[in-house]
Design an enzyme around this catalytic site. Structure first.
Site, PDB file in Angstrom:
ATOM      1  N   GLY A 194      58.373  -0.723 -43.000  1.00 24.88           N
ATOM      2  CA  GLY A 194      57.753  -0.230 -44.276  1.00 24.88           C
ATOM      3  C   GLY A 194      57.558   1.329 -44.041  1.00 24.88           C
ATOM      4  O   GLY A 194      58.559   2.030 -43.623  1.00 24.88           O
ATOM      5  N   ASP A 233      48.373  -3.254 -43.096  1.00 25.07           N
ATOM      6  CA  ASP A 233      47.321  -2.743 -42.458  1.00 25.07           C
ATOM      7  C   ASP A 233      46.016  -2.738 -43.493  1.00 25.07           C
ATOM      8  O   ASP A 233      44.893  -3.410 -43.519  1.00 25.07           O
ATOM      9  CB  ASP A 233      47.211  -1.402 -41.670  1.00 25.07           C
ATOM     10  CG  ASP A 233      46.426  -1.180 -40.723  1.00 25.07           C
ATOM     11  OD1 ASP A 233      46.358  -0.089 -40.356  1.00 25.07           O
ATOM     12  OD2 ASP A 233      45.568  -2.086 -40.346  1.00 25.07           O
ATOM     13  N   SER A 254      56.982  -2.598 -38.760  1.00 24.29           N
ATOM     14  CA  SER A 254      57.551  -1.185 -38.463  1.00 24.29           C
ATOM     15  C   SER A 254      58.633  -1.089 -39.835  1.00 24.29           C
ATOM     16  O   SER A 254      59.129  -0.136 -39.852  1.00 24.29           O
ATOM     17  CB  SER A 254      58.461  -1.110 -37.448  1.00 24.29           C
ATOM     18  OG  SER A 254      57.495  -0.798 -36.329  1.00 24.29           O
TER      19      SER A 254
HETATM   20  N1  APR Z   1      51.778  -9.134 -46.860  1.00 21.35           N
HETATM   21  C1  APR Z   1      52.994  -8.832 -46.170  1.00 21.35           C
HETATM   22  N2  APR Z   1      53.995  -7.941 -45.888  1.00 21.35           N
HETATM   23  C2  APR Z   1      53.353  -6.923 -46.744  1.00 21.35           C
HETATM   24  C3  APR Z   1      52.279  -6.712 -47.153  1.00 21.35           C
HETATM   25  C4  APR Z   1      51.381  -7.882 -47.395  1.00 21.35           C
HETATM   26  N3  APR Z   1      50.086  -7.945 -47.946  1.00 21.35           N
HETATM   27  N4  APR Z   1      52.055  -5.456 -47.565  1.00 21.35           N
HETATM   28  C5  APR Z   1      53.178  -4.735 -47.034  1.00 21.35           C
HETATM   29  N5  APR Z   1      53.931  -5.650 -46.537  1.00 21.35           N
HETATM   30  C6  APR Z   1      55.476  -5.237 -45.844  1.00 21.35           C
HETATM   31  C7  APR Z   1      56.208  -4.019 -46.242  1.00 21.35           C
HETATM   32  O1  APR Z   1      56.646  -4.398 -47.541  1.00 21.35           O
HETATM   33  C8  APR Z   1      57.062  -3.965 -45.019  1.00 21.35           C
HETATM   34  O2  APR Z   1      58.054  -4.839 -45.302  1.00 21.35           O
HETATM   35  O3  APR Z   1      55.157  -5.217 -44.464  1.00 21.35           O
HETATM   36  C9  APR Z   1      56.186  -4.612 -44.014  1.00 21.35           C
HETATM   37  C10 APR Z   1      55.662  -3.539 -42.915  1.00 21.35           C
HETATM   38  O4  APR Z   1      55.249  -2.320 -43.931  1.00 21.35           O
HETATM   39  P1  APR Z   1      53.974  -1.574 -43.367  1.00 21.35           P
HETATM   40  O5  APR Z   1      52.682  -2.115 -43.921  1.00 21.35           O
HETATM   41  O6  APR Z   1      54.047  -0.059 -43.945  1.00 21.35           O
HETATM   42  O7  APR Z   1      53.773  -1.213 -41.885  1.00 21.35           O
HETATM   43  P2  APR Z   1      54.587  -0.477 -40.932  1.00 21.35           P
HETATM   44  O8  APR Z   1      56.059  -0.062 -41.392  1.00 21.35           O
HETATM   45  O9  APR Z   1      54.531  -0.970 -39.511  1.00 21.35           O
HETATM   46  O10 APR Z   1      53.835   0.825 -40.746  1.00 21.35           O
HETATM   47  C11 APR Z   1      52.533   0.747 -39.975  1.00 21.35           C
HETATM   48  O11 APR Z   1      51.510   2.049 -42.072  1.00 21.35           O
HETATM   49  O12 APR Z   1      49.881   0.998 -43.200  1.00 21.35           O
HETATM   50  C12 APR Z   1      50.090   1.931 -42.031  1.00 21.35           C
HETATM   51  O13 APR Z   1      48.250   1.835 -40.604  1.00 21.35           O
HETATM   52  C13 APR Z   1      49.496   1.491 -40.815  1.00 21.35           C
HETATM   53  O14 APR Z   1      49.943   3.391 -39.854  1.00 21.35           O
HETATM   54  C14 APR Z   1      50.482   2.090 -39.845  1.00 21.35           C
HETATM   55  C15 APR Z   1      51.743   2.008 -40.697  1.00 21.35           C
END
Ligand code: APR
Length: 186
Positions: free
Chosen positions: A132, A41, A130
């Site tokens: 992360g 995000d 989801s």
């Molecule tokens: N490109 C690709 N994958 C990425 C990137 C990137 N730039 N940055 C992180 N990731 C990976 C993480 O390592 C993880 O494997 O994306 C996956 C999802 O992680 P998150 O971004 O934490 O998403 P999620 O687990 O769905 O949590 C969503 O996190 O950032 C906040 O606003 C968002 O509240 C929401 C929550």
């Protein structure tokens, strides 16, 4: 890069930063409030620029209670991103959703494919939604995601579905799921 046939589309698995992807759309791992966060995000908001948050604030006004329910997806322009569109998906928080988590995660991917079909989007890149901050184990999320996509990919759009996976263990989880579901890579 690993490539597999998945439904009516080609599936590509790559390790890398989703904001660099050149597909027509990229999917965002968003939150229900549609306010940028960290992880994917944060990266997408940084690359798209401030117009993305303004577009989301306008869009929020049309949503019941101003929030996007878990499992739903909405689309905005990509602004400063290479991708023309961003599909904002709200994945399940693993510990909170319990037994409902797989269906809610699958719904994100199905909803994103529906938006691609409605808007003639030929190619889309997903992150591992989801797995992360939201705590969904990648080894459990990958087969749910790929099975949902395999069922949803029945038409002309999208023809290409790519996953941009940020680290080797996550890439390996999707490789394993893809082999199990589709057979050996192309
Ligand atoms: N490109 C690709 N994958 C990425 C990137 C990137 N730039 N940055 C992180 N990731 C990976 C993480 O390592 C993880 O494997 O994306 C996956 C999802 O992680 P998150 O971004 O934490 O998403 P999620 O687990 O769905 O949590 C969503 O996190 O950032 C906040 O606003 C968002 O509240 C929401 C929550």
């Amino acid at each position: 890069m690993d490539r597999f046939a998945l439904g009516s589309a080609m599936l590509e698995l790559v390790q890398g930063d989703i904001t660099r992807s050149d597909t027509t759309a990229v999917a965002n791992a968003a939150n229900s409030m549609l306010v940028g966060g960290g992880g994917v995000d944060g990266a997408i908001h940084r690359a798209a620029g401030p117009e993305l948050q303004q577009a989301l604030l306008r869009l929020k006004r049309e949503l019941p209670g101003g929030v996007l329910a878990t499992g739903r997806a909405v689309m905005t322009p990509g602004f400063g991103l290479r991708a023309r569109y961003v599909i904002h998906c709200v994945g399940p928080i693993y510990d909170r959703e319990g037994d409902a988590a797989p269906a809610l995660l699958a719904s994100c991917y199905t909803a994103a494919v529906t938006l691609c079909r409605e808007h003639g989007v030929e190619s889309v890149t997903f992150p591992s939604i989801s797995t992360g901050v939201f705590g969904y184990p990648a080894l459990e999320a990958a087969p749910v995601a790929l099975r949902a996509l395999g069922e949803a990919l029945t038409g002309d759009c999208p023809r290409l579905v790519r996953f941009a996976l940020f680290d080797e263990p996550t890439l390996e989880a999707y490789r394993e799921a893809a082999r199990a579901i589709t057979g050996p890579a192309e």
